[in-house]
Design a protein around this motif. Structure first.
Motif, PDB file in Angstrom:
ATOM      1  N   ALA A 156      -6.756  13.519  -8.136  1.00 19.50           N
ATOM      2  CA  ALA A 156      -7.035  13.354  -6.707  1.00 19.50           C
ATOM      3  C   ALA A 156      -7.203  11.879  -6.378  1.00 19.50           C
ATOM      4  O   ALA A 156      -7.667  11.094  -7.209  1.00 19.50           O
ATOM      5  N   HIS A 157      -6.799  11.499  -5.146  1.00 22.97           N
ATOM      6  CA  HIS A 157      -6.956  10.105  -4.737  1.00 22.97           C
ATOM      7  C   HIS A 157      -7.232  10.010  -3.235  1.00 22.97           C
ATOM      8  O   HIS A 157      -6.932  10.923  -2.491  1.00 22.97           O
ATOM      9  N   HIS A 158      -7.823   8.893  -2.848  1.00 27.58           N
ATOM     10  CA  HIS A 158      -8.054   8.598  -1.435  1.00 27.58           C
ATOM     11  C   HIS A 158      -8.147   7.082  -1.260  1.00 27.58           C
ATOM     12  O   HIS A 158      -8.368   6.353  -2.224  1.00 27.58           O
ATOM     13  N   LYS A 201       0.914   9.471  -5.565  1.00 21.98           N
ATOM     14  CA  LYS A 201       1.396  10.835  -5.318  1.00 21.98           C
ATOM     15  C   LYS A 201       2.191  11.355  -6.506  1.00 21.98           C
ATOM     16  O   LYS A 201       2.061  12.518  -6.879  1.00 21.98           O
ATOM     17  N   SER A 202       2.995  10.504  -7.103  1.00 24.58           N
ATOM     18  CA  SER A 202       3.780  10.903  -8.268  1.00 24.58           C
ATOM     19  C   SER A 202       2.866  11.273  -9.431  1.00 24.58           C
ATOM     20  O   SER A 202       3.042  12.316 -10.069  1.00 24.58           O
ATOM     21  N   ILE A 203       1.886  10.435  -9.690  1.00 23.83           N
ATOM     22  CA  ILE A 203       0.951  10.696 -10.789  1.00 23.83           C
ATOM     23  C   ILE A 203       0.096  11.930 -10.479  1.00 23.83           C
ATOM     24  O   ILE A 203      -0.155  12.749 -11.360  1.00 23.83           O
ATOM     25  N   ALA A 204      -0.322  12.071  -9.220  1.00 22.18           N
ATOM     26  CA  ALA A 204      -1.127  13.242  -8.834  1.00 22.18           C
ATOM     27  C   ALA A 204      -0.346  14.532  -9.052  1.00 22.18           C
ATOM     28  O   ALA A 204      -0.890  15.524  -9.551  1.00 22.18           O
ATOM     29  N   LYS A 205       0.920  14.507  -8.698  1.00 22.91           N
ATOM     30  CA  LYS A 205       1.760  15.699  -8.865  1.00 22.91           C
ATOM     31  C   LYS A 205       1.910  16.067 -10.337  1.00 22.91           C
ATOM     32  O   LYS A 205       1.834  17.230 -10.710  1.00 22.91           O
ATOM     33  N   LYS A 233       0.839  -1.210   0.000  1.00 24.15           N
ATOM     34  CA  LYS A 233       0.000   0.000   0.000  1.00 24.15           C
ATOM     35  C   LYS A 233       0.869   1.255   0.000  1.00 24.15           C
ATOM     36  O   LYS A 233       0.546   2.235  -0.687  1.00 24.15           O
ATOM     37  N   THR A 234       1.973   1.228   0.720  1.00 24.69           N
ATOM     38  CA  THR A 234       2.895   2.369   0.732  1.00 24.69           C
ATOM     39  C   THR A 234       3.463   2.598  -0.663  1.00 24.69           C
ATOM     40  O   THR A 234       3.573   3.737  -1.130  1.00 24.69           O
ATOM     41  N   ALA A 235       3.827   1.516  -1.354  1.00 23.85           N
ATOM     42  CA  ALA A 235       4.353   1.622  -2.721  1.00 23.85           C
ATOM     43  C   ALA A 235       3.305   2.210  -3.662  1.00 23.85           C
ATOM     44  O   ALA A 235       3.602   3.089  -4.474  1.00 23.85           O
ATOM     45  N   VAL A 236       2.070   1.746  -3.545  1.00 22.58           N
ATOM     46  CA  VAL A 236       0.982   2.265  -4.384  1.00 22.58           C
ATOM     47  C   VAL A 236       0.732   3.736  -4.075  1.00 22.58           C
ATOM     48  O   VAL A 236       0.495   4.542  -4.981  1.00 22.58           O
ATOM     49  N   GLU A 237       0.820   4.119  -2.813  1.00 20.50           N
ATOM     50  CA  GLU A 237       0.647   5.528  -2.428  1.00 20.50           C
ATOM     51  C   GLU A 237       1.724   6.395  -3.086  1.00 20.50           C
ATOM     52  O   GLU A 237       1.427   7.492  -3.566  1.00 20.50           O
ATOM     53  N   ARG A 238       2.961   5.906  -3.123  1.00 24.15           N
ATOM     54  CA  ARG A 238       4.035   6.664  -3.786  1.00 24.15           C
ATOM     55  C   ARG A 238       3.729   6.847  -5.268  1.00 24.15           C
ATOM     56  O   ARG A 238       3.937   7.926  -5.836  1.00 24.15           O
ATOM     57  N   ARG A 265       5.233   1.121 -15.500  1.00 21.02           N
ATOM     58  CA  ARG A 265       6.608   1.470 -15.157  1.00 21.02           C
ATOM     59  C   ARG A 265       6.721   1.871 -13.691  1.00 21.02           C
ATOM     60  O   ARG A 265       7.584   1.391 -12.953  1.00 21.02           O
ATOM     61  N   LYS A 266       5.815   2.741 -13.262  1.00 24.41           N
ATOM     62  CA  LYS A 266       5.859   3.210 -11.878  1.00 24.41           C
ATOM     63  C   LYS A 266       5.562   2.081 -10.889  1.00 24.41           C
ATOM     64  O   LYS A 266       6.201   1.986  -9.839  1.00 24.41           O
TER      65      LYS A 266
END
Length: 91
Positions: A35-37, A26-30, A18-23, A84-85
């Motif tokens: 937006a994500h939750h 965040k990268s894609i959101a930036k 889950k931490t990896a998916v969050e990273r 890739r991400k």
């Protein structure tokens, strides 16, 4: 509407996955303003023309993205970028 459907196995504990998916999110959101939750073990995201989720399980994850008409032309590029991400973060 185009759909991206990606399944990946992983060997990380659920929390680390889950931490990896969050990273990734965040990268894609930036980069793209999406937006994500979290809803339990599923990351939900949306933006005009794009909506989907990443369901994280013990040992696997499932990405589903629905692209609106205008974004459909970018499907191959978007799919490669997500893959890739994910591969970077789940390695």
């Amino acid at each position: 509407m185009a759909v991206i459907d990606i399944r990946r196995s992983h060997k990380k504990p659920l929390k680390a996955a889950k931490t990896a998916v969050e990273r990734v999110a965040k990268s894609i959101a930036k980069e793209h303003g999406i937006a994500h939750h979290w809803d339990g073990d599923t990351l939900v995201f949306d933006r005009s023309g794009v909506k989907g989720h990443i369901a994280v399980g013990k040992g696997d994850l499932h990405v589903r993205v629905e692209l609106g008409f205008l974004m459909s032309a970018l499907k191959p590029m978007i799919e490669r970028e997500i893959e890739r991400k994910l591969d970077e973060q789940l390695a």
